[in-house]
Motif scaffolding. Structure first.
Motif, mmCIF file in Angstrom:
data_model
loop_
_atom_site.group_PDB
_atom_site.id
_atom_site.type_symbol
_atom_site.label_atom_id
_atom_site.label_comp_id
_atom_site.label_asym_id
_atom_site.label_seq_id
_atom_site.Cartn_x
_atom_site.Cartn_y
_atom_site.Cartn_z
ATOM 1 N N LEU A 160 0.883 -1.183 0.100
ATOM 2 C CA LEU A 160 -0.143 -0.166 -0.126
ATOM 3 C C LEU A 160 0.756 1.258 -0.009
ATOM 4 N N VAL A 161 0.440 2.148 -0.918
ATOM 5 C CA VAL A 161 1.525 3.353 -0.976
ATOM 6 C C VAL A 161 0.541 4.631 -0.540
ATOM 7 N N SER A 162 1.335 5.324 0.402
ATOM 8 C CA SER A 162 0.685 6.410 1.150
ATOM 9 C C SER A 162 1.655 7.656 0.614
ATOM 10 N N LEU A 163 0.905 8.758 -0.006
ATOM 11 C CA LEU A 163 1.623 9.778 -0.495
ATOM 12 C C LEU A 163 0.858 11.254 0.186
ATOM 13 N N ASP A 164 1.963 11.883 0.859
ATOM 14 C CA ASP A 164 1.629 13.111 1.363
ATOM 15 C C ASP A 164 2.327 14.045 0.623
ATOM 16 N N VAL A 165 1.460 14.852 0.044
ATOM 17 C CA VAL A 165 1.720 16.205 -0.776
ATOM 18 C C VAL A 165 3.115 16.817 -0.041
ATOM 19 N N ASN A 166 2.691 17.522 1.019
ATOM 20 C CA ASN A 166 3.671 18.023 1.754
ATOM 21 C C ASN A 166 4.701 19.185 0.970
ATOM 22 N N SER A 173 8.182 25.666 -7.067
ATOM 23 C CA SER A 173 6.864 26.417 -7.416
ATOM 24 C C SER A 173 5.837 25.368 -7.342
ATOM 25 N N ARG A 174 4.457 25.801 -7.513
ATOM 26 C CA ARG A 174 3.430 25.008 -7.344
ATOM 27 C C ARG A 174 3.275 24.061 -8.634
ATOM 28 N N GLU A 175 3.758 24.983 -9.684
ATOM 29 C CA GLU A 175 3.556 24.465 -10.979
ATOM 30 C C GLU A 175 4.744 23.085 -11.201
ATOM 31 N N GLU A 176 5.977 23.353 -10.797
ATOM 32 C CA GLU A 176 6.945 22.285 -10.622
ATOM 33 C C GLU A 176 6.238 21.118 -9.651
ATOM 34 N N ARG A 178 3.435 20.116 -9.027
ATOM 35 C CA ARG A 178 2.164 19.544 -9.974
ATOM 36 C C ARG A 178 2.865 18.445 -10.769
ATOM 37 N N ALA A 179 3.691 19.238 -11.644
ATOM 38 C CA ALA A 179 4.277 18.226 -12.564
ATOM 39 C C ALA A 179 4.914 17.002 -12.226
ATOM 40 N N ALA A 180 5.600 16.983 -10.845
ATOM 41 C CA ALA A 180 6.082 16.028 -10.550
ATOM 42 C C ALA A 180 5.335 15.043 -9.654
ATOM 43 N N LEU A 181 4.299 15.673 -9.002
ATOM 44 C CA LEU A 181 3.409 14.786 -8.099
ATOM 45 C C LEU A 181 2.359 14.486 -8.705
ATOM 46 N N ALA A 182 1.477 14.725 -9.490
ATOM 47 C CA ALA A 182 0.373 14.254 -10.114
ATOM 48 C C ALA A 182 0.539 12.921 -10.831
ATOM 49 N N PRO A 183 1.601 12.698 -11.587
ATOM 50 C CA PRO A 183 1.870 11.417 -12.179
ATOM 51 C C PRO A 183 2.070 10.331 -10.989
ATOM 52 N N ASP A 196 -5.274 23.181 1.108
ATOM 53 C CA ASP A 196 -4.563 24.099 0.085
ATOM 54 C C ASP A 196 -3.670 23.321 -0.948
ATOM 55 N N GLU A 197 -3.605 22.137 -0.725
ATOM 56 C CA GLU A 197 -2.422 21.336 -1.580
ATOM 57 C C GLU A 197 -3.210 20.178 -2.459
ATOM 58 N N LEU A 198 -4.680 20.095 -2.187
ATOM 59 C CA LEU A 198 -5.466 18.926 -3.187
ATOM 60 C C LEU A 198 -5.045 19.721 -4.704
ATOM 61 N N GLY A 199 -4.945 20.829 -5.096
ATOM 62 C CA GLY A 199 -4.980 21.068 -6.253
ATOM 63 C C GLY A 199 -3.611 20.617 -6.895
ATOM 64 N N LEU A 200 -2.653 20.464 -6.090
ATOM 65 C CA LEU A 200 -1.362 19.936 -6.923
ATOM 66 C C LEU A 200 -1.576 18.647 -7.180
ATOM 67 N N VAL A 201 -2.307 18.046 -6.762
ATOM 68 C CA VAL A 201 -2.435 16.414 -7.466
ATOM 69 C C VAL A 201 -3.798 16.195 -8.080
#
Length: 326
Positions: A160-166, A173-176, A178-183, A196-201
């Motif tokens: 099981l994988v747990s991912l905390d955006v942190n 930056s938020r754009e960087e 998102r590019a790394a974490l959304a995948p 305020d981090e949900l939008g990053l993923v």
């Protein structure tokens, strides 16, 4: 055969030098271990789980200090020493009662060289849960590759994988981010984020700025659930926490305590939540233990020093402010 450990986490741990006033005014500094992943490792180990932490430190006294502290907490340490690089250092300044500022000295640190080979060592023997954070992915292209590899390998092995955006704005930056974490989302069974981090993923780029509005949170969580995430955990600090699942939305208030130090509170919540998951608690029980662990964190000094052991959770379960247990 059961896995070697309950939880594995990989990432950078640093030496944290703390001061109770402005750094520019001088004064005493206290030395601590800091790092989101090692905070979760300590918190989960104190709550009775078998925990492994893996990372890279320099061949210096700072790295030795980190390893000694983590081993002292009963954590299985799988580390690599990099003689050519230094262990990262962070200064924490209590600028006012309500504002703490962090200053990082971690550029090109030993921890930023985390590799796929380090991940292989960390996952040797298996684990029930792999916990990752967006902080490690922000440190370097090599560390980002290692995080992606860890998520992919763990998922393929049934872990099981747990991912905390942190998200840390001083790292990228938020754009960087998102590019790394959304995948990484397709690999995560548990996705943890502040409101305020949900939008990053969230899969929909329209949520890239934030999902702080309640209706936006629900929509972002639905997208993440549709993408394969099993539980979307939203941390809201003093406003409590919530979990979105296919069965619906669950909410829990924060435990009322006197706040002393909020650093590490989110990691404490995560440790409580994951330890309860490993103990077989339902969502309500996970939220409750997460809230209790977070309350211990904010009402004691340090990233993890005040985190509870299993038998201490009841101390804040029905406490009276200012009381003495005799």
């Amino acid at each position: 055969m059961s896995p070697a450990v309950d939880l594995v986490t990989v990432g950078e741990s640093m030496v944290s030098l703390r001061t109770g006033g402005p750094i520019s005014a001088g004064g005493c500094l206290s030395m601590h271990v800091a790092g989101a992943e090692s905070n979760v490792a300590v918190g989960t180990a104190r709550l009775g789980q078998r925990v492994r932490w893996a990372g890279v430190v320099g061949s210096d006294p700072h790295g030795e200090f980190i390893l000694r502290q983590l081993r002292g907490e009963g954590i299985d340490v799988r580390h690599r020493e990099d003689a050519a690089r230094s262990t990262g250092v962070m200064f924490l300044e209590q600028r006012t009662a309500d504002v703490t500022r962090a200053y990082y000295y971690r550029s090109a640190s030993a921890g930023s060289t985390l590799s796929c080979e380090d991940v292989d060592v960390a996952l040797q023997g298996g684990a029930r849960v792999l916990h990752l954070t967006g902080i490690t992915a922000a440190l370097s292209p090599k560390a980002r590759e290692a995080v992606e590899y860890a998520a992919h390998r763990a998922k393929s092995e049934g872990t099981l994988v747990s991912l905390d955006v942190n998200y840390r704005s001083k790292l990228w930056s938020r754009e960087e981010a998102r590019a790394a974490l959304a995948p990484l989302v397709p690999y995560a069974s548990i996705l943890i984020a502040s409101d305020d981090e949900l939008g990053l993923v969230a899969p929909d780029p329209d949520f890239a700025v934030s999902a702080r509005n309640s209706s936006e949170e629900v929509l972002a969580a639905k997208q993440l659930l549709d993408a394969g995430v099993r539980e979307v955990v939203v941390k809201r600090g003093a406003a409590g926490a919530g979990v979105h699942t296919a069965d619906g939305r669950h909410e829990a208030p924060a435990v009322p305590v006197t706040s002393i130090d909020t650093v590490g509170a989110g990691d404490a919540f995560t440790a409580g939540y994951l330890s309860a998951l490993l103990d077989g608690e339902d969502v309500a029980g996970r939220l409750r233990r997460g809230a209790l662990a977070g309350a211990f964190a904010v009402s004691t000094a340090g990233d993890w020093e005040g985190l509870p052991r299993t038998g201490e959770l009841a101390l804040l379960g029905n406490h009276v402010a200012g009381s003495t247990q005799r």
